[in-house]
Design an enzyme around this catalytic site. Structure first.
Site, PDB file in Angstrom:
ATOM      1  N   THR A  76      50.373  82.125  31.219  1.00  0.00           N
ATOM      2  CA  THR A  76      49.083  82.330  30.850  1.00  0.00           C
ATOM      3  C   THR A  76      48.437  82.444  31.767  1.00  0.00           C
ATOM      4  OG1 THR A  76      49.689  81.421  28.575  1.00  0.00           O
ATOM      5  CG2 THR A  76      47.148  81.884  28.794  1.00  0.00           C
ATOM      6  N   CYS A  77      48.129  81.855  32.599  1.00  0.00           N
ATOM      7  CA  CYS A  77      47.172  82.219  33.945  1.00  0.00           C
ATOM      8  C   CYS A  77      46.846  83.464  34.974  1.00  0.00           C
ATOM      9  CB  CYS A  77      46.831  81.354  35.012  1.00  0.00           C
ATOM     10  SG  CYS A  77      47.227  79.084  34.548  1.00  0.00           S
ATOM     11  N   SER A  78      48.736  83.839  34.529  1.00  0.00           N
ATOM     12  CA  SER A  78      48.306  84.840  35.510  1.00  0.00           C
ATOM     13  C   SER A  78      48.648  86.120  34.819  1.00  0.00           C
ATOM     14  CB  SER A  78      49.562  84.886  36.431  1.00  0.00           C
ATOM     15  OG  SER A  78      50.310  83.560  37.482  1.00  0.00           O
TER      16      SER A  78
END
Lengths: 189, 163
Positions: A76-78
């Protein structure tokens, strides 16, 4: 802790209080950063040259965004979170934001590689809370030992004006990015 | 200093779980290495300068020479999470040559007596720099770097002379 309850404090009210009891200085157990608080004068690290940065100095006199992510290179972060700030950087600047920082409990080499992989250079600056001191003190830590090997940052975003937290949103489900995305913050600026 | 004494020739590989690309992809190192000739490389950190520009590239480049000596599998282990290890593999172009496994909680490093406290710089206990040749889970040679910031004893060319 039970002593705190006997004294009439609940965890949320402690803020950055230190209790003085019978001459003993007790650190508050459940500290949490909230709107209206000044950022603590903590040192984090920026970049593979291991540059030490003082949070109060970094955010003094500026209108800034600081967002936190559980892990560099995690899905999700990426896929969603960091890209939203890279993409909307100019819109954020147009609304008076002079600097955007991303914070994670990852070492500076991993943060630099992640920044490079996402074209963040010149837009989102990476802060390494390598030993999780900031997230723990701010009440923004998440125990992801079973998945990633240790304490990590919750997914959050803050708007900071001259070192004071003006807005703080924490994603209720850390695997998702909704209220902490750039376009959500833009609407509130 | 490590709690466990350092692994040496004659020891068996510990029965430790590592992770291949994601937290839900566990791999038991001893099951992976059973019946095979394996090279295991330990490094302090994915994307750190020496690991990235010197140590791992040597093993990627010498992959064919290692295979010619009967090595079935080359594995790199670091105390990083599985997503970081997968991203590092992509950045190195190690592809199907070096299998990058995450020792997320430093269990493997500690079991080998190869743990080193790098909290001040990298935030946690990490793995010392070493290379090791293992045949059917029995350690044949161990080459630990005294100074983990250098690549000398643990290099791929040094290991090739020992297989």
């Amino acid at each position: 802790s039970s002593m705190m309850h006997r004294l009439g404090f609940c965890a949320g009210q402690l803020g950055s209080l230190r209790l003085r009891l019978a001459g003993q200085l007790l650190p508050a157990r459940a500290m949490s950063l909230k709107v209206g608080d000044k950022l603590p004068a903590m040192e984090l690290v920026e970049g593979p040259e291991m540059k030490k940065v003082n949070l109060q100095e970094l955010f003094a006199g500026q209108r800034s965004i600081l967002f936190g992510v559980p892990g560099a290179f995690t899905p999700t972060c990426s896929r969603v979170h960091l890209p939203s700030y890279v993409r909307d950087y100019d819109k954020l600047k147009a609304k008076g934001i002079s600097q955007v920082f991303c914070l994670a409990v990852n070492d500076p080499f991993v943060m630099q590689a992640w920044s490079d992989a996402n074209g963040a250079e010149g837009k989102v600056r990476m802060l390494s809370d390598t030993q999780a001191i900031f997230v723990e003190a701010a009440g923004l830590s998440l125990d992801l030992s079973h998945l990633l090997g240790g304490l990590r940052a919750k997914r959050f975003v803050m708007v900071i004006e001259d070192g004071v937290v003006k807005q703080l949103d924490v994603e209720p489900d850390p695997t998702k990015a909704t209220c902490t995305l750039a376009d959500e913050v833009l609407q509130s600026l | 200093t490590a709690m466990t004494s350092q692994v040496k020739p004659g020891d068996r590989l510990p029965q430790v779980t590592l992770f291949d690309g994601a937290p839900n992809k566990p791999v038991r190192i001893d099951e992976l290495c059973a019946g095979k000739s394996v090279v295991i490389v330990g490094v302090p950190g994915a994307f750190t300068p020496t690991c990235h520009s010197s140590h791992l590239p040597g093993f990627v480049a010498d992959f064919d020479k290692l295979k010619a000596k009967g090595v079935d599998l080359v594995i790199c282990v670091a105390v990083n999470d599985p997503f970081v290890m997968a991203a590092w593999a992509g950045a190195l172009g190690s592809g199907d040559k070096v299998l990058m496994l995450a020792d997320s909680r430093a269990e493997f490093a500690k079991a080998l007596g190869m743990d080193i406290d790098l909290t001040a710089v990298l935030g946690s206990v990490r793995c010392r720099r070493f290379s090791m040749h293992v045949v059917d889970n029995v350690v044949k040679s161990v080459n630990a770097e005294e100074d983990s910031s250098k690549v000398d004893a643990s290099s791929s060319c040094r290991l090739l002379t020992k297989i």
